[in-house]
Design a protein around this motif. Structure first.
Motif, short mmCIF file in Angstrom:
data_model
loop_
_atom_site.label_atom_id
_atom_site.label_comp_id
_atom_site.label_asym_id
_atom_site.label_seq_id
_atom_site.Cartn_x
_atom_site.Cartn_y
_atom_site.Cartn_z
N ALA A 1 -13.11 53.76 -79.50
CA ALA A 1 -13.46 54.20 -78.57
C ALA A 1 -15.56 54.74 -78.23
O ALA A 1 -15.21 54.89 -76.69
CB ALA A 1 -13.20 55.67 -79.14
N ARG A 2 -15.30 54.44 -79.06
CA ARG A 2 -17.22 54.43 -78.74
C ARG A 2 -17.80 53.49 -77.79
O ARG A 2 -18.36 53.51 -76.84
CB ARG A 2 -17.95 54.30 -79.82
N ARG A 3 -16.97 52.65 -78.38
CA ARG A 3 -17.20 51.14 -76.88
C ARG A 3 -16.48 51.35 -75.90
O ARG A 3 -16.87 50.15 -74.90
CB ARG A 3 -16.32 50.04 -77.35
N LEU A 4 -15.65 51.39 -75.64
CA LEU A 4 -14.99 51.40 -74.51
C LEU A 4 -15.57 53.49 -73.19
O LEU A 4 -15.64 52.14 -72.07
CB LEU A 4 -12.78 52.01 -74.81
N TYR A 5 -16.26 54.23 -74.72
CA TYR A 5 -16.91 55.01 -73.13
C TYR A 5 -18.24 54.15 -73.10
O TYR A 5 -18.62 54.41 -71.23
CB TYR A 5 -17.31 55.99 -74.16
N ASP A 6 -19.01 53.65 -73.96
CA ASP A 6 -20.20 53.08 -73.56
C ASP A 6 -20.63 51.83 -72.36
O ASP A 6 -20.84 52.16 -71.47
CB ASP A 6 -20.57 53.00 -74.53
N GLU A 7 -18.52 51.02 -72.30
CA GLU A 7 -18.67 50.43 -71.34
C GLU A 7 -18.43 51.03 -70.42
O GLU A 7 -17.72 49.57 -68.94
CB GLU A 7 -18.26 49.55 -72.12
N ASN A 8 -17.75 51.76 -70.46
CA ASN A 8 -17.25 53.10 -68.76
C ASN A 8 -16.40 52.23 -68.90
O ASN A 8 -15.59 52.42 -67.32
CB ASN A 8 -18.42 52.65 -67.54
N ILE A 9 -15.21 52.05 -69.59
CA ILE A 9 -14.09 51.09 -69.37
C ILE A 9 -12.85 52.19 -69.22
O ILE A 9 -11.64 52.58 -68.54
CB ILE A 9 -13.06 50.71 -70.26
N LEU A 10 -13.10 53.11 -70.10
CA LEU A 10 -11.59 54.79 -70.06
C LEU A 10 -12.48 56.26 -70.44
O LEU A 10 -13.65 55.69 -71.08
CB LEU A 10 -10.60 54.18 -70.85
N VAL A 11 -11.49 56.85 -70.33
CA VAL A 11 -12.50 58.28 -71.24
C VAL A 11 -11.27 58.19 -72.24
O VAL A 11 -10.38 58.42 -72.66
CB VAL A 11 -11.91 59.31 -69.88
N PRO A 12 -11.66 57.73 -73.80
CA PRO A 12 -11.00 58.09 -74.69
C PRO A 12 -11.29 59.87 -75.22
O PRO A 12 -12.30 60.18 -74.87
CB PRO A 12 -12.06 57.74 -76.07
N VAL A 13 -9.54 59.78 -75.25
CA VAL A 13 -9.43 61.75 -75.87
C VAL A 13 -9.20 61.40 -77.26
O VAL A 13 -7.84 60.53 -78.09
CB VAL A 13 -8.21 62.25 -74.99
N LEU A 14 -9.48 61.99 -78.29
CA LEU A 14 -9.48 62.05 -79.79
C LEU A 14 -9.11 62.89 -80.22
O LEU A 14 -9.88 63.82 -80.15
CB LEU A 14 -10.64 61.47 -80.26
N LEU A 15 -7.58 62.79 -80.84
CA LEU A 15 -6.61 64.02 -81.25
C LEU A 15 -7.28 64.12 -82.80
O LEU A 15 -7.82 62.36 -83.60
CB LEU A 15 -5.76 64.18 -81.10
N GLY A 16 -7.04 65.33 -83.46
CA GLY A 16 -7.91 65.79 -84.33
C GLY A 16 -8.40 66.76 -85.15
O GLY A 16 -9.94 67.43 -83.53
N ASN A 17 -8.73 67.02 -86.01
CA ASN A 17 -9.55 67.83 -85.87
C ASN A 17 -10.96 67.60 -85.81
O ASN A 17 -11.43 66.67 -85.99
CB ASN A 17 -10.24 68.05 -87.77
N ARG A 18 -11.70 68.45 -85.30
CA ARG A 18 -13.23 67.95 -84.52
C ARG A 18 -14.15 67.75 -85.72
O ARG A 18 -14.66 67.08 -85.36
CB ARG A 18 -14.06 69.14 -83.61
N ALA A 19 -14.53 68.92 -86.98
CA ALA A 19 -15.34 68.70 -88.26
C ALA A 19 -14.73 67.18 -88.36
O ALA A 19 -16.05 66.27 -88.47
CB ALA A 19 -15.29 69.54 -88.66
N GLU A 20 -13.85 66.80 -88.72
CA GLU A 20 -13.52 65.14 -89.29
C GLU A 20 -13.48 64.35 -89.01
O GLU A 20 -14.30 63.25 -88.66
CB GLU A 20 -11.83 65.67 -89.74
#
Length: 323
Positions: free
Chosen positions: A30-49
């Motif tokens: 997700a970090r790579r996909l976001y940094d390369e402006n390929i797509l917008v990752p939406v990560l599901l789960g507890n935010r703090a975790e």
């Protein structure tokens, strides 16, 4: 192939939901996909975790969208819609409980148009990814089943294998649909399909219920007005080796040159693609799910970060295809 897909989707803001947001492989991809402006990752789960997992890996979570189903502001609306979709199979309490699970929530999030596709399975089973898709996204018109395929890459060679992860013992009807779905997927990714239905028999050289099933499916496909070549039943050596095809199936238009392999059951398919990947040196991209109304894809629980990265790109690209 992947570079071509990146060109199609880069910078378009395609939103892909990841059901296991705190998983190391998901976070790194997700970090790579976001940094390369390929797509917008939406990560599901507890935010703090998720933030804690990213920090432990030395990754920044800046810019990454995180969504906890327990904090979703439109949960009441989502639950109401689930009750409508499940048509008496879920009451409100059951729907609310289901929506708190990231695999179900993520699928419904796509159904509501809040995201363009979903990628799951890093820790969930295939069934846990596919079941909500069947219940909520459903199959697209003209499809009665969901199937899967893997694209296998090695140097400039591109092969496709299906179904390797969904249908345990497909009927002749199912094999026809799997072949049609897989050929369609192959075309989407820029490969001209040459389809072979595989068996331990070539043109009746052996007998058995499986042979009969594959032969029936191949016969029906040959009678259809298709715009691609198909043949079967074929043994694997006959499908890929021209010298064997010349002996066993000299009249065939695809034998010896098959690039799209349809297996008779999930045993053969799953074993076959893994042999190609582990011993043959092919890179396996998939499973790519076929026949659904939206881009929903599964990961192998043994996947690595690179596989997550590429499957996310495939999933995003499907938004712009006739899936």
């Amino acid at each position: 192939m992947i570079n071509n897909l990146i060109e199609k989707i880069k910078g378009k803001g395609t939103r892909i939901v990841f059901t296991e947001g705190s998983d190391e492989r998901i976070l790194r991809a997700a970090r790579r996909l976001y940094d390369e402006n390929i797509l917008v990752p939406v990560l599901l789960g507890n935010r703090a975790e998720i933030q804690g997992a990213a920090k432990a890996l030395g990754l920044s979570s800046d810019g990454l969208e995180m969504l906890d189903p327990k904090e979703y502001k439109n949960m009441d609306m989502m639950v109401k819609k689930v009750v409508e979709l499940r048509k008496g199979k879920m009451d409100e309490d059951q729907a609310r409980e289901a929506c708190l699970k990231t695999n179900f929530f993520g699928t419904m999030y796509v159904k509501l148009g809040c995201a363009d596709g979903l990628l799951g399975g890093a820790t969930y089973s295939t069934a846990d990814t596919v079941r909500p898709a069947l219940q909520l996204i459903k199959t697209k018109p003209g499809n009665s089943i969901v199937s899967s395929c893997f694209i296998l890459l090695k140097d400039k060679e591109q092969l496709v294998m299906g179904d390797c992860s969904i249908n345990i013992d497909p009927s002749a009807d199912d094999l026809v649909e799997i072949a049609l779905q897989t050929a369609h997927t192959v075309r989407q990714f820029g490969i001209e399909p040459r389809v072979g239905l595989l068996s331990y028999s070539t043109y009746g050289s052996a007998k058995g219920d499986s042979v009969k099933k594959v032969n029936e499916a191949a016969t029906r496909l040959k009678r259809m007005p298709l715009d691609f070549e198909v043949d079967g039943e074929l043994q694997f050596d006959c499908a890929v080796a021209p010298e064997v095809a010349a002996l066993k199936a000299p009249q065939s238009k695809v034998a010896g040159n098959v690039n799209t392999f349809i297996f008779p059951n999930i045993d053969a398919g799953n074993i076959g693609y893994k042999i190609a990947a582990r011993l043959g040196g092919y890179e396996a991209i998939g499973p790519i799910l076929q026949g659904l109304n939206a881009p929903i894809n599964d990961l192998s629980r043994g996947c690595n970060t690179e596989e997550v990265y590429k499957m996310a790109i495939v999933t995003a690209a499907q938004k712009y295809m006739d899936i």
